[in-house]
Scaffold this active site. Structure first.
Site, mmCIF file in Angstrom:
data_model
loop_
_atom_site.group_PDB
_atom_site.id
_atom_site.type_symbol
_atom_site.label_atom_id
_atom_site.label_comp_id
_atom_site.label_asym_id
_atom_site.label_seq_id
_atom_site.Cartn_x
_atom_site.Cartn_y
_atom_site.Cartn_z
ATOM 1 N N SER A 48 -2.452 -16.906 35.394
ATOM 2 C CA SER A 48 -2.862 -18.316 35.446
ATOM 3 C C SER A 48 -2.009 -19.173 34.498
ATOM 4 O O SER A 48 -1.744 -20.341 34.789
ATOM 5 C CB SER A 48 -4.357 -18.477 35.154
ATOM 6 O OG SER A 48 -4.664 -17.997 33.877
ATOM 7 N N ASN A 49 -1.550 -18.605 33.394
ATOM 8 C CA ASN A 49 -0.618 -19.363 32.544
ATOM 9 C C ASN A 49 0.716 -19.552 33.250
ATOM 10 O O ASN A 49 1.329 -20.618 33.147
ATOM 11 C CB ASN A 49 -0.417 -18.652 31.200
ATOM 12 C CG ASN A 49 -1.532 -18.980 30.228
ATOM 13 O OD1 ASN A 49 -1.550 -20.055 29.642
ATOM 14 N ND2 ASN A 49 -2.484 -18.072 30.108
ATOM 15 N N ARG A 51 2.487 -5.286 27.398
ATOM 16 C CA ARG A 51 3.277 -4.246 26.742
ATOM 17 C C ARG A 51 3.876 -4.800 25.451
ATOM 18 O O ARG A 51 4.182 -5.991 25.378
ATOM 19 C CB ARG A 51 4.413 -3.785 27.646
ATOM 20 C CG ARG A 51 3.944 -3.286 28.986
ATOM 21 C CD ARG A 51 5.050 -2.541 29.679
ATOM 22 N NE ARG A 51 5.387 -1.340 28.948
ATOM 23 C CZ ARG A 51 4.689 -0.207 29.005
ATOM 24 N NH1 ARG A 51 3.633 -0.124 29.767
ATOM 25 N NH2 ARG A 51 5.052 0.848 28.311
ATOM 26 N N HIS A 98 -1.487 -16.410 22.552
ATOM 27 C CA HIS A 98 -2.555 -15.465 22.223
ATOM 28 C C HIS A 98 -3.884 -16.217 22.150
ATOM 29 O O HIS A 98 -3.951 -17.289 21.540
ATOM 30 C CB HIS A 98 -2.251 -14.771 20.888
ATOM 31 C CG HIS A 98 -3.252 -13.726 20.548
ATOM 32 N ND1 HIS A 98 -3.248 -12.477 21.146
ATOM 33 C CD2 HIS A 98 -4.333 -13.755 19.733
ATOM 34 C CE1 HIS A 98 -4.278 -11.778 20.683
ATOM 35 N NE2 HIS A 98 -4.963 -12.529 19.829
HETATM 36 C C1 GRF Z 1 -4.100 -15.329 28.276
HETATM 37 O O1 GRF Z 1 -5.383 -15.533 27.755
HETATM 38 C C2 GRF Z 1 -3.108 -15.217 27.157
HETATM 39 O O2 GRF Z 1 -3.490 -15.904 26.008
HETATM 40 C C3 GRF Z 1 -3.095 -13.739 26.871
HETATM 41 O O3 GRF Z 1 -3.271 -13.109 28.107
HETATM 42 C C4 GRF Z 1 -3.978 -13.974 28.976
HETATM 43 C C5 GRF Z 1 -3.201 -14.050 30.249
HETATM 44 O O4 GRF Z 1 -3.910 -14.659 31.280
HETATM 45 N N1 GRF Z 1 -1.889 -13.344 26.196
HETATM 46 P P1 GRF Z 1 -3.154 -15.058 32.623
HETATM 47 O O5 GRF Z 1 -2.510 -13.785 33.169
HETATM 48 O O6 GRF Z 1 -2.135 -16.091 32.263
HETATM 49 O O7 GRF Z 1 -4.207 -15.583 33.544
#
Ligand code: GRF
Length: 221
Positions: free
Chosen positions: A26-27, A104, A122
């Site tokens: 989703s990011n 990883r 994070h």
């Molecule tokens: C996010 O909460 C990010 O902070 C963490 O892993 C999650 C990834 O979520 N490192 P997505 O795959 O972007 O939905």
């Protein structure tokens, strides 16, 4: 390829970046949206995953972005895996690496190859609650405030210089899901903003201290 006007004359090529994901992506989606809306002067050239079944890859395909799946199980050791990754990135002239849910740990070798050119997001206020599930860990600890951190990746897990943070109140009735939802909403805003500044060389790293020249990130909710 798009060019950037260089104030000193001539044109500069925009940075080429790769997003590394292992899961939902989703990011990645938020980053794709920001690139589309021209909020970032950079080219999202590649999505890398260690898992062929990551939904992030579906998102990348839909957006027409090149994909590279590299399964560590196909290599006899981490060194072989990462050397292959670095060769692939260099062959595509990738200059910046964006970690977005990549599950990883990158070795010192990889971090040296892309020194100060790797960032991570994070879901806690680092240095509190590093590691796999920062959201659950913060909740279990009973904190009243958690949040989001974007940081430069160094040789230790969730440790590098902090570029931006945003605090989020933890409510008494919060479950992991409800807190995660608010954290993700903040992530989708803060990460593209930080990346945009980073790609424009506005992120200045001095030891552990990081300054963003335009001062637009890391505000309180
Ligand atoms: C996010 O909460 C990010 O902070 C963490 O892993 C999650 C990834 O979520 N490192 P997505 O795959 O972007 O939905």
């Amino acid at each position: 390829m798009a060019r950037i006007n260089n104030p000193r004359g001539g044109v500069l090529s925009p940075p080429l970046f790769a997003v590394f994901c292992s899961g939902f992506g989703s990011n990645l989606q938020a980053i794709i949206g920001a690139v589309r809306r021209k909020k970032m002067r950079a080219v999202l050239a590649l999505v890398v995953s260690d898992r062929a079944d990551a939904f992030a890859l579906v998102r990348a395909r839909r957006a027409g972005i090149a994909i590279l799946v590299v399964d560590p199980a196909d290599f006899s050791d981490r060194s072989g895996y990462e050397k292959y990754l670095v060769r692939q990135l260099r062959a595509r002239k990738i200059t910046h690496v964006v970690l977005a849910g990549f599950m990883r740990i990158l070795s010192p070798y990889f971090v040296r190859c892309y020194r100060q050119r790797i960032v991570n997001i994070h879901p806690s206020l680092l240095p509190a609650f590093p590691g796999k599930d920062g959201i659950a860990a913060a909740l279990a600890h009973g904190v009243k405030v958690s949040g989001v951190t974007v940081h430069v990746v160094d040789q230790r897990v969730d440790h590098g210089p902090i570029i931006a943070q945003q605090a989020i109140d933890v409510r008494p009735e919060d479950t992991r899901d409800s807190l995660a939802q608010r954290i993700h909403r903040v992530e989708y805003r803060i990460y593209p903003r930080v990346l945009s500044a980073w790609f424009e060389n506005k992120v200045v790293i001095e030891g552990r201290k990081v300054r963003i020249d335009d001062g637009n990130t890391g505000s309180k909710d």
